[in-house]
Design an enzyme around this catalytic site. Structure first.
Site, PDB file in Angstrom:
ATOM      1  N   ASN A   1      18.194   4.118 -19.035  1.00 30.09           N
ATOM      2  CA  ASN A   1      18.759   3.443 -17.876  1.00 30.09           C
ATOM      3  C   ASN A   1      19.479   2.162 -18.297  1.00 30.09           C
ATOM      4  OD1 ASN A   1      17.367   5.445 -16.586  1.00 30.09           O
ATOM      5  ND2 ASN A   1      15.846   4.114 -15.651  1.00 30.09           N
ATOM      6  N   ASP A   2      18.769   1.296 -19.042  1.00 30.40           N
ATOM      7  CA  ASP A   2      19.376   0.046 -19.483  1.00 30.40           C
ATOM      8  C   ASP A   2      20.419   0.289 -20.567  1.00 30.40           C
ATOM      9  OD1 ASP A   2      18.496  -2.109 -17.936  1.00 30.40           O
ATOM     10  OD2 ASP A   2      16.552  -2.142 -18.946  1.00 30.40           O
TER      11      ASP A   2
ATOM     12  N   HIS B   1       0.820  -1.203   0.000  1.00 37.20           N
ATOM     13  CA  HIS B   1       0.000   0.000   0.000  1.00 37.20           C
ATOM     14  C   HIS B   1       0.860   1.262   0.000  1.00 37.20           C
ATOM     15  CE1 HIS B   1      -3.592  -2.471   1.645  1.00 37.20           C
ATOM     16  NE2 HIS B   1      -3.523  -2.475   0.337  1.00 37.20           N
TER      17      HIS B   1
ATOM     18  N   CYS C   1      12.187   7.325 -22.833  1.00 36.78           N
ATOM     19  CA  CYS C   1      11.319   7.091 -21.669  1.00 36.78           C
ATOM     20  C   CYS C   1      12.119   6.701 -20.433  1.00 36.78           C
ATOM     21  CB  CYS C   1      10.268   6.022 -21.978  1.00 36.78           C
ATOM     22  SG  CYS C   1      10.951   4.421 -22.466  1.00 36.78           S
TER      23      CYS C   1
ATOM     24  N   ARG D   1       4.140   0.749 -17.987  1.00 36.15           N
ATOM     25  CA  ARG D   1       4.872  -0.433 -17.523  1.00 36.15           C
ATOM     26  C   ARG D   1       3.869  -1.520 -17.115  1.00 36.15           C
ATOM     27  NH1 ARG D   1       7.096   3.850 -14.336  1.00 36.15           N
ATOM     28  NH2 ARG D   1       9.165   4.536 -15.016  1.00 36.15           N
TER      29      ARG D   1
ATOM     30  N   ARG E   1      23.206  -1.157 -13.118  1.00 35.69           N
ATOM     31  CA  ARG E   1      22.588   0.119 -12.738  1.00 35.69           C
ATOM     32  C   ARG E   1      22.048   0.109 -11.317  1.00 35.69           C
ATOM     33  NH1 ARG E   1      16.896   0.575 -13.915  1.00 35.69           N
ATOM     34  NH2 ARG E   1      15.994  -1.301 -14.796  1.00 35.69           N
TER      35      ARG E   1
ATOM     36  N   ARG F   1       4.254  -0.847 -23.045  1.00 31.62           N
ATOM     37  CA  ARG F   1       5.389  -1.759 -23.128  1.00 31.62           C
ATOM     38  C   ARG F   1       4.947  -3.138 -22.655  1.00 31.62           C
ATOM     39  NH1 ARG F   1      10.497  -0.457 -19.486  1.00 31.62           N
ATOM     40  NH2 ARG F   1       9.132  -1.286 -17.869  1.00 31.62           N
TER      41      ARG F   1
ATOM     42  N   GLU G   1      17.419  -0.464 -25.906  1.00 36.11           N
ATOM     43  CA  GLU G   1      18.051  -0.589 -24.586  1.00 36.11           C
ATOM     44  C   GLU G   1      19.416  -1.250 -24.666  1.00 36.11           C
ATOM     45  OE1 GLU G   1      14.543  -1.553 -21.544  1.00 36.11           O
ATOM     46  OE2 GLU G   1      14.434  -2.729 -23.398  1.00 36.11           O
TER      47      GLU G   1
END
Length: 834
Positions: A709-710, A464, A757, A561, A720, A597, A686
């Site tokens: 990021n990747d 939560h 993204c 996502r 990472r 994605r 990526e």
């Protein structure tokens, strides 16, 4: 195969008991139907009760492919409904009503049925299940008579032809239900018996209930005795299970067995040592964004009630009344909070209200008062602890509900004792709230307050804390072990994208993060100073985040996502479940672009039904689109669900695949998507191979989106998630910028969209450079939209292209930043993102 029908007054109880039972047979093989509850009232609240027609329908549904059906019931009218169902059913399959304990019986029956047991055997296992609990408690309830029901052999016969091995129980919870099921599964095809050393009873591995009755705890020695085909191999596999702690956390144990303990109760963790400045704690980022603010440590929970107090028999009914009235009062309080809340917070608070109203919790606590003489507060505490341990043992999504149980426990105990509940402090200045875990009511109370970030030591992506943090747009990191050792009022930098918590960062980094935490209004359109359009989109993980993104003015969604729909489940969601989840996101953006994605599981987000138990290098393993090689149905079902959701909503749906490395992969994905009616198809860039093949990729797909990021991780060969390599995972790295430039050039050649993204899209200083490199849209956390828009409004396309050309000549990150400053001005580049 034997089918099982579980009849319960409570739909929540039935579903939770079934989830527990199915955890024991993760390979499948059990057919179970739950006939629970009696519908909902006008307000949507579940009605406790049973329905004979529903029970009969469940029996008939199982009869089609089962040789017999066992029916288990919780209490009272459930038995009457089951008996009536035998008259109402249309099938003639053999049916047995089991006088077994509901939860324990269901668990034992499911394991036995999955192992191929007959109706008689399954019924016997279910009926014997209570013996496991009473047998385990026999040594602490001194003076109690021996429990009824079958017991393990007291004098096992010697089997001279057996392969024998002594093993040590290493996991803290001992041989509970899940380890027992693993033992039974591993022993299939062999005659395996276990004996608790030195002179304990003997039990067959084929019987879940008898394994539980062994009562083997951490540190105990257990003798394995195996006969049959491949006895040596079975012994080795069983020994490996014990050595691994059955996949649970283990601690070192020494030679002597651990003494039998009294029933465990929650204990407070000793105060941790303060954490030094500059320390970076790693956890799991569950709500994106960065923020720096002083830490506020959540007040400790209520003290544990005295266990030694005994209530006189004449006063026990008064204590029972105190429990009943306190539960009603807490439910009323939570109902009032629910009516004032909105969105996810409202649903979560309502779930807590139902927990407070749970008749079983009240009944079990009342029984402790009447039978054992516990005080009302102590009885509620012990009952809640038992429920907590059951949920914690399940792991995954169910384990994340432990905080909910504790919250309701503390509220009822506080009501009984007439004391105040500790909670989220009221402060005017921005702060980061740090806690072991947060209760639903505490998390829901954050809306509209000064809390700008959350850090917890426990919790997961479906807790939560995570759900509400995402809906409120508050950066959050969960699972940051040791976080409560942070000293109060020390500044911490919370990075919800990277899952890091930095204690006392340097002033430059802290100031940059503080600037990011200030929400700059966004007018709903990304545009350069010369009128050139750049779409500014949002990254979301579910319906609540989509609604927040729409409220923030996002032009659409650049990254949905979908793995949040799959996380912490033992099996994949059905097509119908996926359709409902996807429609919740699409509905927030009618007529606007939503880029979806497909499942990006693996690496740091493994799923039990999609990924192998172990990969030596999961970041380079079966993740993203590669899962379709192993489980093609997962991708096929997801694409069908997306197509159905797209048909039902007016959003412009585009779909892209993660972890694409070759043109063949891109082509195959595009064909699969278009075959179900999803006509606008893209791929994530990526990997360096995808970046180098971007032009060829755009021959077979309609757009590409850079996951920076990747891309940085794979380009620099730097994990990472590893804090000490943070400077390598920087989108300003020249190698990364050159790959982005190659992709942007391909997009311009084909006149097709190129998006970003990754978190680089949320960096206002980098946004103009990305535009100059050929990026046509930027997708980010909604909180960053205004800052990025302001940065773009201050520059022209010509300036962006000039800055891009300059950074492509840089050899270091410092050189790249300096080159951008020289073109765009010093105010444009504020400092490192990482």
């Amino acid at each position: 195969m034997i089918g099982i029908v579980a009849v319960s007054h409570s739909a929540r109880l039935g579903e939770a008991a079934l989830e527990l039972a199915l955890q024991m047979v993760q390979g499948g093989g059990a057919r179970v139907k739950v006939a629970a509850g009696a519908g909902s009232d006008a307000d949507g609240a579940p009605i406790l009760g049973t329905d004979a027609v529903a029970v009969a329908a469940a029996i008939d549904e199982l009869a089609a492919d089962c040789d017999g059906v066992l029916v288990l019931m919780d209490l009272g009218s459930a038995v009457l409904s089951a008996e009536l169902a035998l008259e109402l059913r249309m099938s003639d399959v053999p049916v047995r009503l089991a006088p077994a304990p509901f939860v324990e019986g269901l668990l034992a029956a499911v394991v036995s049925a999955a192992a191929g047991g007959s109706l008689d055997v399954v019924a016997e296992e279910a009926s014997a299940a209570l013996g496991a609990k009473t047998g385990q408690l026999g040594d602490v309830n001194v003076g109690d008579p021996r429990p009824d029901g079958p017991a393990p052999d007291e004098n096992p016969s010697v089997r001279p032809d057996a392969v024998v091995r002594a093993v040590t129980v290493r996991n803290p919870l001992g041989i509970h239900a899940r380890p027992a099921a693993l033992i039974a599964e591993t022993s299939a095809g062999a005659d395996v018996r276990l004996r608790k050393l030195p002179d304990g009873p003997d039990a067959s591995a084929a019987s879940l209930s008898r394994l539980l009755i062994l009562g083997a705890r951490q540190g105990d020695q257990v003798e394995l005795s195996v006969t049959g085909v491949d006895a040596e191999g079975v012994v080795e596999r069983l020994a490996a299970l014990f050595d691994d702690g059955f996949g649970e956390a283990t601690t070192e144990v020494t030679g002597s067995p651990v003494a039998a303990a009294t029933p465990s109760v929650a204990t407070e963790t000793p105060a941790p040592s303060p954490i030094a400045a500059g320390t970076v704690l790693r956890g799991r980022g569950v709500s994106g964004g960065r923020v720096a603010a002083p830490a506020v440590i959540l007040a400790a929970p209520l003290d544990e009630p005295d266990a030694s107090a005994v209530v006189a028999p004449d006063d026990r009914e008064s204590e029972v009344s105190a429990i009943e009235w306190a539960a009603v009062a807490v439910a009323d309080q939570l109902r009032a909070r629910t009516s004032a809340a909105t969105g996810e917070a409202r649903a979560i608070l309502d779930a807590s209200r139902l927990l407070a109203s749970d008749p079983e919790l009240v009944a079990e606590a009342s029984a402790l008062v009447r039978i054992e003489g516990r005080t009302a507060a102590r009885a509620v505490w012990e009952t809640a602890v038992a429920h907590e341990q059951g949920l914690a043992a399940l792991g995954g999504r169910m384990a994340e509900r432990v905080a909910d149980i504790r919250d309701v426990r503390d509220r009822i105990v506080a009501e009984i004792l007439e004391v105040d509940m500790p909670g989220v402090p009221a402060r005017d200045e921005p702060f980061v709230l740090v806690a072991v875990d947060l209760a639903p009511a505490d998390t829901a109370a954050l809306e509209g307050g000064s809390c700008v970030g959350l850090v917890t030591e426990q919790g997961g992506p479906t807790s939560h804390t995570a759900i509400i943090a995402r809906s409120l747009g508050i950066p959050a990191v969960v699972g940051a072990v040791g976080a409560t050792g942070i000293s109060p009022d020390v500044v911490v930098l919370v990075d919800g994208d990277r899952g890091s918590v930095e204690v006392e960062p340097d002033a430059t980094r802290a100031d940059a993060a503080k600037a990011e935490s200030v929400v700059v209004p966004f007018g709903g359109e990304g545009v350069l100073a010369d009128g050139h359009r750049i779409r500014l989109l949002a990254n979301v993980g579910g319906a609540a985040e989509a609604a927040s993104a729409a409220d923030a003015g996002a032009e659409g969604v650049g990254l949905f996502r979908t793995e949040f729909c799959f996380l912490d489940r033992i099996d994949a969601p059905s097509i119908d479940e996926q359709v409902a989840a996807y429609r919740g996101v699409l509905a927030a953006f009618p007529g606007r672009r939503v880029v979806v994605r497909t499942l990006d599981a693996g690496s740091d987000k493994p799923l039990p039904f999609a990924n192998a138990d172990h990969e030596d290098n999961p970041a380079l393993g079966v993740r993203g689109l590669r899962i379709a090689r192993r489980s093609p149905a997962l991708l096929d079902d997801q694409l069908r669900a997306l197509a159905l959701a797209a048909d039902a909503e007016s959003a412009i749906v585009e779909v892209m695949a993660p972890m694409v490395a070759t043109v063949d992969e891109a082509r195959a994905f595009a064909e699969s998507a278009r075959a179900v009616g999803l006509m606008t198809v893209g791929v994530m860039i990526e990997t360096p191979s995808a970046a180098l093949l971007a032009s060829e990729m755009l021959e077979v797909v309609d757009f590409v989106s850079l996951g920076t990021n990747d891309l940085a991780q794979y380009t620099l060969a730097a994990d990472r998630l590893l804090a000490e390599l943070g400077e390598l995972n920087d989108p300003w790295q020249p190698a990364v910028l050159r790959l982005i430039g190659a992709v942007g050039a391909a997009g311009r050649t084909w006149d097709l969209p190129v998006g970003v993204c990754g978190e680089a899209a949320a960096d206002p200083s980098l946004a103009p450079v990305l535009v100059g490199l050929g990026v046509t849209s930027l997708s980010m956390t909604p909180r960053a939209l205004g800052r990025v828009a302001a940065a773009l409004e201050a520059v022209t396309e010509a300036q962006c292209r000039a800055a891009a050309e300059a950074v492509l000549k840089a050899a270091t990150t410092a050189d790249a930043r300096a080159a951008a400053v020289a073109i765009l001005g010093p105010e444009s580049v504020s400092g490192p993102v990482a």
